[in-house]
Design a protein around this motif. Structure first.
Motif, PDB file in Angstrom:
ATOM      1  N   TYR A  63      -2.028   5.472   1.228  1.00  0.00           N
ATOM      2  CA  TYR A  63      -2.146   4.877   0.084  1.00  0.00           C
ATOM      3  C   TYR A  63      -1.461   6.073  -1.465  1.00  0.00           C
ATOM      4  O   TYR A  63      -2.220   6.940  -1.040  1.00  0.00           O
ATOM      5  CB  TYR A  63      -3.642   4.574  -0.509  1.00  0.00           C
ATOM      6  CG  TYR A  63      -3.541   3.233  -1.536  1.00  0.00           C
ATOM      7  CD1 TYR A  63      -3.253   2.584  -1.717  1.00  0.00           C
ATOM      8  CD2 TYR A  63      -4.490   4.304  -2.674  1.00  0.00           C
ATOM      9  CE1 TYR A  63      -3.495   1.412  -2.444  1.00  0.00           C
ATOM     10  CE2 TYR A  63      -4.277   3.262  -4.038  1.00  0.00           C
ATOM     11  CZ  TYR A  63      -4.095   2.203  -4.234  1.00  0.00           C
ATOM     12  OH  TYR A  63      -3.784   0.992  -4.491  1.00  0.00           O
ATOM     13  N   GLY A  64      -0.492   5.419  -2.155  1.00  0.00           N
ATOM     14  CA  GLY A  64      -0.274   6.318  -3.363  1.00  0.00           C
ATOM     15  C   GLY A  64       0.765   6.503  -3.386  1.00  0.00           C
ATOM     16  O   GLY A  64       1.863   7.140  -4.390  1.00  0.00           O
ATOM     17  N   GLU A  65       1.178   6.536  -1.814  1.00  0.00           N
ATOM     18  CA  GLU A  65       3.294   7.094  -1.199  1.00  0.00           C
ATOM     19  C   GLU A  65       4.131   5.894  -1.282  1.00  0.00           C
ATOM     20  O   GLU A  65       3.826   4.440  -1.710  1.00  0.00           O
ATOM     21  CB  GLU A  65       3.571   7.835   0.247  1.00  0.00           C
ATOM     22  CG  GLU A  65       2.243   8.979  -0.019  1.00  0.00           C
ATOM     23  CD  GLU A  65       2.420   9.169   1.782  1.00  0.00           C
ATOM     24  OE1 GLU A  65       3.386   9.086   2.077  1.00  0.00           O
ATOM     25  OE2 GLU A  65       1.919   9.781   2.075  1.00  0.00           O
ATOM     26  N   SER A  66       4.792   5.736  -2.312  1.00  0.00           N
ATOM     27  CA  SER A  66       5.788   5.013  -2.847  1.00  0.00           C
ATOM     28  C   SER A  66       6.146   4.330  -1.928  1.00  0.00           C
ATOM     29  O   SER A  66       6.956   2.402  -1.865  1.00  0.00           O
ATOM     30  CB  SER A  66       7.372   5.501  -3.137  1.00  0.00           C
ATOM     31  OG  SER A  66       8.260   6.534  -2.430  1.00  0.00           O
ATOM     32  N   ASP A  67       6.381   4.415  -0.511  1.00  0.00           N
ATOM     33  CA  ASP A  67       6.958   3.945   1.052  1.00  0.00           C
ATOM     34  C   ASP A  67       5.801   2.560   1.649  1.00  0.00           C
ATOM     35  O   ASP A  67       5.596   1.715   2.416  1.00  0.00           O
ATOM     36  CB  ASP A  67       7.042   4.136   1.546  1.00  0.00           C
ATOM     37  CG  ASP A  67       8.865   5.333   1.796  1.00  0.00           C
ATOM     38  OD1 ASP A  67       9.231   4.318   0.766  1.00  0.00           O
ATOM     39  OD2 ASP A  67       9.226   6.421   2.205  1.00  0.00           O
ATOM     40  N   CYS A  68       5.179   3.232   0.789  1.00  0.00           N
ATOM     41  CA  CYS A  68       3.210   2.368   1.725  1.00  0.00           C
ATOM     42  C   CYS A  68       3.279   1.046   0.978  1.00  0.00           C
ATOM     43  O   CYS A  68       3.279   0.628  -0.055  1.00  0.00           O
ATOM     44  CB  CYS A  68       2.147   3.199   1.408  1.00  0.00           C
ATOM     45  SG  CYS A  68       0.307   2.378   1.812  1.00  0.00           S
ATOM     46  N   ASN A  69       3.170   0.136   1.943  1.00  0.00           N
ATOM     47  CA  ASN A  69       2.771  -0.800   1.146  1.00  0.00           C
ATOM     48  C   ASN A  69       1.425  -1.501   0.562  1.00  0.00           C
ATOM     49  O   ASN A  69       1.799  -2.565  -0.661  1.00  0.00           O
ATOM     50  CB  ASN A  69       2.747  -2.123   2.694  1.00  0.00           C
ATOM     51  CG  ASN A  69       4.164  -2.589   2.808  1.00  0.00           C
ATOM     52  OD1 ASN A  69       5.468  -2.456   2.702  1.00  0.00           O
ATOM     53  ND2 ASN A  69       4.461  -3.507   4.229  1.00  0.00           N
ATOM     54  N   LEU A  70       0.670  -0.914   0.773  1.00  0.00           N
ATOM     55  CA  LEU A  70      -0.978  -0.988   0.420  1.00  0.00           C
ATOM     56  C   LEU A  70      -0.237  -0.454  -1.362  1.00  0.00           C
ATOM     57  O   LEU A  70      -1.137  -0.966  -2.110  1.00  0.00           O
ATOM     58  CB  LEU A  70      -1.536  -0.565   0.825  1.00  0.00           C
ATOM     59  CG  LEU A  70      -1.818  -0.866   2.115  1.00  0.00           C
ATOM     60  CD1 LEU A  70      -3.571  -0.251   2.972  1.00  0.00           C
ATOM     61  CD2 LEU A  70      -3.426  -2.321   2.130  1.00  0.00           C
ATOM     62  N   SER A  71       0.382   0.762  -1.240  1.00  0.00           N
ATOM     63  CA  SER A  71       0.690   0.853  -3.055  1.00  0.00           C
ATOM     64  C   SER A  71       1.097  -0.317  -3.691  1.00  0.00           C
ATOM     65  O   SER A  71       2.034   0.023  -4.551  1.00  0.00           O
ATOM     66  CB  SER A  71       1.507   2.494  -2.983  1.00  0.00           C
ATOM     67  OG  SER A  71       0.702   3.458  -2.497  1.00  0.00           O
ATOM     68  N   SER A  72       2.692  -0.240  -3.207  1.00  0.00           N
ATOM     69  CA  SER A  72       3.582  -0.652  -3.898  1.00  0.00           C
ATOM     70  C   SER A  72       3.646  -2.495  -4.066  1.00  0.00           C
ATOM     71  O   SER A  72       4.050  -3.417  -4.280  1.00  0.00           O
ATOM     72  CB  SER A  72       5.357  -0.700  -2.926  1.00  0.00           C
ATOM     73  OG  SER A  72       5.384  -1.220  -1.537  1.00  0.00           O
ATOM     74  N   LEU A  73       2.455  -3.212  -3.217  1.00  0.00           N
ATOM     75  CA  LEU A  73       2.136  -4.004  -3.190  1.00  0.00           C
ATOM     76  C   LEU A  73       0.929  -5.066  -3.256  1.00  0.00           C
ATOM     77  O   LEU A  73       0.618  -5.835  -4.009  1.00  0.00           O
ATOM     78  CB  LEU A  73       2.052  -4.923  -1.779  1.00  0.00           C
ATOM     79  CG  LEU A  73       3.559  -4.688  -0.711  1.00  0.00           C
ATOM     80  CD1 LEU A  73       3.741  -5.384   0.308  1.00  0.00           C
ATOM     81  CD2 LEU A  73       4.671  -5.766  -1.778  1.00  0.00           C
ATOM     82  N   ALA A  74       0.309  -3.924  -4.027  1.00  0.00           N
ATOM     83  CA  ALA A  74      -1.033  -4.588  -3.971  1.00  0.00           C
ATOM     84  C   ALA A  74      -1.747  -4.987  -5.488  1.00  0.00           C
ATOM     85  O   ALA A  74      -2.430  -5.727  -5.356  1.00  0.00           O
ATOM     86  CB  ALA A  74      -1.935  -2.953  -4.466  1.00  0.00           C
ATOM     87  N   LYS A  75      -0.811  -4.352  -6.662  1.00  0.00           N
ATOM     88  CA  LYS A  75      -0.274  -4.921  -8.094  1.00  0.00           C
ATOM     89  C   LYS A  75       0.328  -6.391  -7.773  1.00  0.00           C
ATOM     90  O   LYS A  75      -0.214  -7.853  -8.391  1.00  0.00           O
ATOM     91  CB  LYS A  75      -0.186  -4.411  -8.984  1.00  0.00           C
ATOM     92  CG  LYS A  75      -0.671  -3.293  -9.050  1.00  0.00           C
ATOM     93  CD  LYS A  75      -0.340  -3.355 -10.488  1.00  0.00           C
ATOM     94  CE  LYS A  75      -0.912  -1.675 -10.796  1.00  0.00           C
ATOM     95  NZ  LYS A  75      -0.004  -0.231 -11.890  1.00  0.00           N
ATOM     96  N   GLY A  76       1.061  -7.224  -7.079  1.00  0.00           N
ATOM     97  CA  GLY A  76       2.208  -7.908  -6.683  1.00  0.00           C
ATOM     98  C   GLY A  76       0.645  -9.245  -5.595  1.00  0.00           C
ATOM     99  O   GLY A  76       0.935 -10.623  -6.347  1.00  0.00           O
ATOM    100  N   LEU A  77      -0.524  -8.866  -5.328  1.00  0.00           N
ATOM    101  CA  LEU A  77      -1.321  -9.778  -4.716  1.00  0.00           C
ATOM    102  C   LEU A  77      -2.569  -9.739  -5.547  1.00  0.00           C
ATOM    103  O   LEU A  77      -3.014 -10.994  -5.061  1.00  0.00           O
ATOM    104  CB  LEU A  77      -1.512  -8.990  -3.216  1.00  0.00           C
ATOM    105  CG  LEU A  77      -0.483  -8.945  -2.531  1.00  0.00           C
ATOM    106  CD1 LEU A  77      -1.473  -8.446  -0.545  1.00  0.00           C
ATOM    107  CD2 LEU A  77       0.306 -10.842  -1.726  1.00  0.00           C
ATOM    108  N   LYS A  78      -2.710  -9.479  -6.682  1.00  0.00           N
ATOM    109  CA  LYS A  78      -3.544  -9.995  -7.388  1.00  0.00           C
ATOM    110  C   LYS A  78      -3.315 -11.030  -8.307  1.00  0.00           C
ATOM    111  O   LYS A  78      -2.061 -12.042  -8.170  1.00  0.00           O
ATOM    112  CB  LYS A  78      -3.964  -9.112  -8.729  1.00  0.00           C
ATOM    113  CG  LYS A  78      -4.765  -7.928  -8.518  1.00  0.00           C
ATOM    114  CD  LYS A  78      -4.412  -6.302  -9.021  1.00  0.00           C
ATOM    115  CE  LYS A  78      -5.182  -6.143  -9.064  1.00  0.00           C
ATOM    116  NZ  LYS A  78      -5.826  -3.942 -10.088  1.00  0.00           N
TER     117      LYS A  78
END
Length: 143
Positions: free
Chosen positions: A126-141
């Motif tokens: 989490y926090g790395e640019s390639d991590c799905n959790l980091s990159s998609l978290a805001k899009g699912l809110k």
């Protein structure tokens, strides 16, 4: 000094047995506590369980209530009657669920751990640019 002497000489009041009204009040309080305890236990039993039917109570602000009333009316222009609150909120929940399913289906596997969303690496990357959790978290809110 005489006032102190008088205070020490005063007789202790003899404790009188409680009256029937006092006993009844005590019984009523105990019964009320028991009813409240049963109500709390029942509420815990009927807590929200995903996938099971449930009943909820929601509190709305004046603005939210006004928007809800307006939307229930305007969204049903083609109909002879407005949506009722149950129908409107159920429809919103179902539509959001379908939108969320579509969004999740479009998410590629994570480049770091290879997991397909919603499975993940328990935030190891989490926090790395390639991590799905980091990159998609805001899009699912919702907002």
């Amino acid at each position: 000094m005489s006032a102190l002497v008088e205070l020490t000489k005063t007789k202790k009041r003899s404790k009188q047995p409680p009256t029937e009204a006092q006993l009844q009040a005590k019984r009523d309080k105990a019964a009320e506590r028991k009813r409240n305890q049963r109500a709390r236990e029942k509420a815990r039993e009927h807590a929200f369980v995903p996938g099971q039917p449930c009943s909820i109570t929601i509190k709305l602000t004046a603005d939210e209530s006004a928007y809800l009333g307006k939307a229930m009316k305007l969204r049903a222009l083609w109909s002879t009657s407005n949506y009722d609150m149950q129908e409107y909120l159920s429809t919103l929940i179902l539509l959001d669920g379908q939108k969320l399913d579509k969004q999740i289906a479009e998410i590629p596997p994570c480049k770091n751990c290879g997991a397909v969303f919603p499975d993940n690496c328990n935030r190891a990357f989490y926090g790395e640019s390639d991590c799905n959790l980091s990159s998609l978290a805001k899009g699912l809110k919702l907002l």
